[in-house]
Design a protein around this motif. Sequence first.
Motif, PDB file in Angstrom:
ATOM      1  N   GLU A 175       0.847  -1.196   0.000  1.00 41.67           N
ATOM      2  CA  GLU A 175       0.000   0.000   0.000  1.00 41.67           C
ATOM      3  C   GLU A 175       0.877   1.238   0.000  1.00 41.67           C
ATOM      4  O   GLU A 175       0.614   2.209  -0.685  1.00 41.67           O
ATOM      5  N   ASP A 198       5.168  -0.026  -2.713  1.00 42.43           N
ATOM      6  CA  ASP A 198       5.003  -0.401  -4.111  1.00 42.43           C
ATOM      7  C   ASP A 198       3.545  -0.210  -4.513  1.00 42.43           C
ATOM      8  O   ASP A 198       2.688  -1.007  -4.158  1.00 42.43           O
ATOM      9  N   ARG A 199       3.277   0.854  -5.262  1.00 42.14           N
ATOM     10  CA  ARG A 199       1.885   1.149  -5.611  1.00 42.14           C
ATOM     11  C   ARG A 199       1.571   0.728  -7.038  1.00 42.14           C
ATOM     12  O   ARG A 199       0.536   1.111  -7.569  1.00 42.14           O
ATOM     13  N   SER A 200       2.500  -0.002  -7.660  1.00 45.45           N
ATOM     14  CA  SER A 200       2.263  -0.414  -9.038  1.00 45.45           C
ATOM     15  C   SER A 200       1.427  -1.691  -9.056  1.00 45.45           C
ATOM     16  O   SER A 200       1.246  -2.343  -8.037  1.00 45.45           O
ATOM     17  N   ASP A 201       0.908  -2.017 -10.238  1.00 50.07           N
ATOM     18  CA  ASP A 201       0.148  -3.249 -10.399  1.00 50.07           C
ATOM     19  C   ASP A 201       1.004  -4.347 -11.014  1.00 50.07           C
ATOM     20  O   ASP A 201       0.700  -5.529 -10.869  1.00 50.07           O
ATOM     21  N   ARG A 227       5.954   7.946  -8.602  1.00 49.09           N
ATOM     22  CA  ARG A 227       4.672   7.887  -7.899  1.00 49.09           C
ATOM     23  C   ARG A 227       4.249   6.438  -7.658  1.00 49.09           C
ATOM     24  O   ARG A 227       3.309   6.190  -6.921  1.00 49.09           O
ATOM     25  N   LEU A 228       4.924   5.524  -8.328  1.00 46.37           N
ATOM     26  CA  LEU A 228       4.519   4.118  -8.201  1.00 46.37           C
ATOM     27  C   LEU A 228       5.364   3.363  -7.180  1.00 46.37           C
ATOM     28  O   LEU A 228       5.039   2.252  -6.793  1.00 46.37           O
ATOM     29  N   TYR A 229       6.468   3.953  -6.789  1.00 42.61           N
ATOM     30  CA  TYR A 229       7.313   3.280  -5.795  1.00 42.61           C
ATOM     31  C   TYR A 229       7.876   4.358  -4.877  1.00 42.61           C
ATOM     32  O   TYR A 229       8.571   5.258  -5.320  1.00 42.61           O
ATOM     33  N   ARG A 266       1.020   1.020 -13.573  1.00 37.02           N
ATOM     34  CA  ARG A 266      -0.297   1.003 -12.929  1.00 37.02           C
ATOM     35  C   ARG A 266      -1.334   0.943 -14.045  1.00 37.02           C
ATOM     36  O   ARG A 266      -1.233   1.677 -15.027  1.00 37.02           O
TER      37      ARG A 266
END
Lengths: 236, 791
Positions: free
Chosen positions: B470, B473-476, B531-533, B619
């Motif tokens: 959460e 690592d905010r990537s998919d 922004r994704l990590y 993402r």
Amino acid sequence: MSDSVLYSITDLTKSYQMGEVTVHALRGVDLEIYDGEFVVLLGPSGSGKSTLLNLVGGMDTPTSGHVRLRGTDIAEFGERELTAYRREHVGFVFQFFNLIPTLTASENVALAAQVCANPLLVDETLAMVGLADRADHFPSQLSGGEQQRVAIARAVCKNPEVLLGDEPTGALDYETGKLVLEVLKDVHDRSGRTVVVVTHNAAIAGMADRVVRLRSGAIQSIESNPCPVEPKDLRW
Amino acid sequence: MVGSMLLRKLLRDIRHSAGQFAAASAVVACGMVVFISQRSAYHSLLLSRDTYYERYRFADFFVHLEKAPESALHDVTSIPGVLRARGRIVRDVPLEVEGNEGAVVGRIISMPDRRDDLINDIHMVSGSYFPGAAATEVIVNDRFCQANALRIGDTFQATINERKEELRIVGTACSPEYVYAVSSPQQFVPNDREFALVFARESFVEDAFNMTNAFNDLVGLLRPGANVDDVLDTIKERLDRYGVYHKYGRGEQLSNHYLSEELKGLRNSALVTPLVFLAVAAVVIHVLLRRMTELQRTQIGLLCALGYPRLRIVGHYVSYAVAVAVAGAVPGTLLGYMLGAKWTEMYNLFFRFPLLETRFSVTTMMNAFLLSAGMCVVGAARSAARILRVEPAVAIRPQPPSGGRTAHEGALSFLWDRLPLPWRINARNVLRARHRAFSTVAGVAVAVVILVLGTAVTDWMDYIMWFQFELVDRSDMHVDFATERSRAAVFDVASLDGVQRAEGVLQFGAELRNGWRTKTVLVLGLPRDSRLYRVYDTQHRPVRMPADGLVVPERLAKALGLSAGSRVLVDPYLKDKDERFATVRAVVDQYVGLTVFAARDYLAEFLGEPGAVNGALIRAEPEALAALTRDMDDMPGVKAVTATGAILGGFEETVSELTRVSTLIMGAFAAVIAFAVIYNSSSVNIAEQERDLACMSSLGYEHEAIAQVATNDIMPLGLVGTFVGLPLGFLLCHGLARLYETDLYKLPVVMQPDMYATVVAIVLVFQLVARWVCRRRVHKIDIVRRLKTLE
């Protein structure tokens, strides 16, 4: 001493199981106890005298019969009513004092005073039994006689209608025993309360207004004593 | 005859103190359950591991490299410490499996046509070892087949060197290298649905990856006495021209590391936890026997007077303790073996062994019994030893009334005078029987500690997942490119349907050196404003990538002795890249893996390849994920695609189920301890106070008031125990987290306020129940009898 009846006991029996044997501790006792008198219940061990005292004091419930205090039958009382009865009407003195070892003399007396509606002053009752200067001592710091006097103060302090003594001198030596009896007599004379003492010591009967002799759970005789002896003059 | 009388007395003493006896036995039983179950699980795991490793020749060292010719193997086997070595080809490729929409990664591992004496051999579970002639026959790990409902004869697709190959399953197997089947240090739980081990014919793999007569993975066995680090250093020297990415010994091998850590934890916990329980049992027995010997003073005096030897009388009371141990050991052992089997079953979910079964060991049982009997006897010793000091003539006389001399109200008379009388009785009782009050406080504290540990375990997992997936690592998805590419490759990915954001990254393995200290890490280059990590410092403040220099995790900083401003030597595991110094700019928090961060552009400069990327974080719209995975698998230059969320897969449920069960067990144990201790000391209190309570009853005190006097002290003492236990539990969590910290992960110590509240509430309920039971005892006191008799 007035002639009004305080307790009216009729056809009182008490039996209980001891293993496989049924013990008949009381077998149909009839007795009246008057206001302000000093009664001694005399008998050998197993005669039922302590059982009778416990029933009068609300510590136990009878198998059958009635114990009426001014007309109210305490034999009919449930646990809660008996507790209230013990609280407001009865002062007990035991053979083994039964003081709470972790409370001082005055605290032991206060323990009784705090639970009832019209107690006497703690300090005064202690002074009455001659222990004003021992108020802050713990039971372990008092002699046997002193402990019993604290126990008497504790009973008196509740300002009860009746003072019940179960062998109050049984655990004491001769001199101390007489001293405790003097205190009891003094309290009786000063407060005018009814005192019932259970003993197997026939000599103590001399100080009573009436002597009730028991044997095998039944009353053998009831004698009035027109001239009670002062405790200090008792010999045994 | 004489002995049998004492035995009869013992049996009757037990009957008269049945409740307390049962309470003490229950605590012993808990200790036995933990000891037996964990020891048997430990032994079964250890034995399974050792036989597995030995039978299938699990390697002593591992080297990953770019590409080395087969002839290079001789350079390795000629090193004095090396017994044998095997070169193989190992590559991760995207797989397409029917019915699985996720990003499935297959690890292709080359296998020789004949497997005599093979290092890192596989255990065939079903089917056979390449029976046919077809090149595309493969053996797949059985867990993956189970998770994807694949059977022998089924096929699936693999994208190998940008070509689709249809592979046919001819057998299922498991490997000692993947007992704990995780693909990388970043993945901390196995995901059998999306990570496959694909064992394929050497000839096929060589052709498919253009690696004829070459290898990129080296495993080997050492001669007895050889030093693995020295050997690895020599290998690195000799094979460096073939691009050594990574080298490590068995101890650092991923699966083995997790397994060893689990074994270590199990061994420690199998010793420490039962000792805690047995110590509590010892305290309970001490309190119980102390009271018993006090109460039976005249009996002891009488036995002395009758001519019984002192030691025999001591033995009589000690045998009470032994009886407690026996009564606890029997059900404890049974339950322990049942739970041990359950534990082993649970381990089967994480670890894959050819055979894993609970073993019934007489030695374990004997050890458990001796340990518990020993602790019980220790508990009894102090009380029983008092017997040795008893003078018979004194003992047969009743004990003088105990004093209130220890009352310390003097200094606090102001407060004391305001304390209601019943409370004064309690206060003086507590002061007088301090050992008993202490036992209650200690017991409740231990129960609290157990509860704190139990809830903390649940929190650990939740917290790591929350932190990693959460916060950080905010990537998919992660995409790995086969080679370094220009940034344009990221735009290609970003332009795919459903992609919301794509960030190019540059990552490689490296060895970091500071003086004599070295660590192997993953270096991850991120856009400075990614922004994704995101990475966070130890106070959980976000850290922006510095323009130059490295950002290192706290564990690494500690291991290498680094802090902000230190310089560290970076040796990239890349062909033809020399080691260079870099400056540490910040230290950050990290729970899983050992990853060093830097700005992507700085890292590209560092490697001398400005603008290079070799992967991307993506993402995407949730509904587009499955299609995207397929599209990207087919994209040229894409080596592997991993879905971030899938790292956990269905495992999260298994893990939370397991932690829930273990928390429940811990809770039950805590309840037993709290209850046993409170019940025991209150029983003794009530027994000691019976006369006082009867006396109060004769004075006309209500049952309620009397019951209160008898049990007033439980709650305050319990409260003290709770507040001693909370910080203790917290400290213990800290200690355990430190103890179990490794290169691969660290355990967070997180205790949310609501967790504290829950623990306090649970302990309060335990106390209320114990109090309720004790109050019932008060009602059974026979007033008349108590007042008529002497103790």
